[in-house]
Design an enzyme around this catalytic site. Structure first.
Site: not given
Ligand code: F6P
Length: 366
Positions: A16, A144
């Site tokens: 992410g 996180d």
């Molecule tokens: O790990 C970072 C994060 O932003 C988390 O806090 C969240 O659950 C996840 O990634 C969301 O990911 P995506 O980009 O797949 O929606």
């Protein structure tokens, strides 16, 4: 035997996105240029290393103005053929053919080392590449803040700033309407963003994955607040928070890896339940990807720059298989394996949680 001198390195961003990624890239490119090393950046994380191979040359002029930019100029993905962790951290083995192709690309481009900027999943991938013969160094990245072996990851401070700003805005509307306001924040299975965002934004209730909450306690607390003359209540809930004895709140996603769980939805559900149980009007807001986007905070820019330079230093010292880490105000190196084994979660007995309780924040457990 004397080591072959370092001349050319690769860098990629994986997982992410997160504020500060570009500041790390800039730090890597500038510190490498100081040593007369060439740098290439792979597109879309590890995916850029295999067919269709995609990369570009990065030079100091080209990265001159990227520091304040959110996202990553290289592109990233938390899906695809290199996923090494799914769900709450279950390990996945990357197929040998994929690892060999990545190694062929690495060797074909004449690279001496690869800087992998990523969270626990992406750093687990880095370890598998290292085992397949690619000298890697890692840079820990995640809003996180849940990686072990580093006191902090860049991106966290910027995400917390978004939560605090949102709470400042939501307090005024909640107070005016005498409402319960439920704010859902990210963090996966760790409550760092919720705890720090709630503390900085003056929340009344903070619900964390690490401290399961009890609905009856929450309802009583709200009723007591009303009796004491508080019109509104600000509740910050981590997306991974759990009510005692209940399941995690998850979202259905069509495109997801096997075993992958997408967290979310607890804020809306909680607001509905609390409205029903307390009789007080409630609203919910999920801050979602707002927490990941936009310009990095000053602290994140500085940490990210130090991490980028630190990664180049690790390569120079040939400390492959290590990642940069921030411990006791110092950026050094630790084995990647130490950071990706288990998640770093909030200690329910920590001084920060105690401080939050002392200023009247409830965790819905007492
Ligand atoms: O790990 C970072 C994060 O932003 C988390 O806090 C969240 O659950 C996840 O990634 C969301 O990911 P995506 O980009 O797949 O929606």
């Amino acid at each position: 035997m004397k080591n072959k001198p370092i001349k050319k390195i690769g860098v990629l961003t994986s997982g992410g996105d997160c504020p500060g990624l570009n500041a790390v890239i800039r730090g890597v490119v500038r510190a490498a240029a100081e040593r007369d090393w060439e740098v290439i950046g792979f597109a879309d994380g590890y995916e850029g290393m295999i067919t269709p191979v995609r990369y570009r040359k990065l030079d100091p002029n080209g990265v001159d103005s990227i520091m304040p930019m959110g996202g990553t100029i290289l592109g990233t993905t938390n899906r695809g053929r290199f996923v090494a962790k799914v769900g709450a951290g279950n390990k996945a083995t990357i197929p040998k053919a994929i690892l060999s192709e990545a190694r062929e690309t690495f060797e074909g481009l004449g690279l001496d080392a690869l800087v992998c900027i990523g969270g626990d999943g992406s750093l687990s991938t880095a370890l598998q590449l290292q085992k397949a013969g690619i000298p890697v160094v890692g840079v820990p990245k995640t809003i996180d803040n849940d990686l072990n072996a580093t006191a902090m990851t860049f991106g966290f401070d910027s995400a917390v700033a978004v939560v605090v700003d949102a709470l400042d805005r939501l307090h005024t509307t909640a107070r005016s309407h005498k409402r319960l306001m439920v704010v859902e924040v990210m963090g996966r299975h760790a409550g760092w963003i919720a705890l720090h965002g709630g503390l900085g934004g003056g929340a009344d209730v903070v619900l964390l994955p690490e401290i399961p909450f009890q609905m009856d306690k929450l309802v009583q607390l709200i009723k007591n607040r009303t009796q004491d003359g508080f019109g509104s209540t600000m509740i910050v809930v981590a997306e991974g928070a759990k009510e005692c004895g209940k399941e995690l709140s998850t979202k259905k996603a069509k495109l997801r890896a096997k075993g992958e769980v997408r967290l979310g939805g607890i804020g809306e559900r909680l607001a509905e339940q609390l409205e029903m149980l307390t009789g007080q009007e409630a609203r919910s807001v999920a801050l979602g990807h707002l927490q990941r986007g936009g310009t990095p905070s000053a602290l994140d820019r500085i940490l990210a720059t130090r991490f980028g330079v630190g990664a180049v230093r690790l390569i120079e010292q040939r400390k492959f298989g290590q990642m940069v880490s921030y411990l006791q105000y110092h950026v050094g190196g630790v084995p990647i394996a130490k950071a990706v084994g288990t998640l770093r979660t909030v200690d329910a007995n920590s001084e920060t949680v105690a401080a939050a309780r002392s200023v009247g924040i409830s965790f819905g457990d007492r």
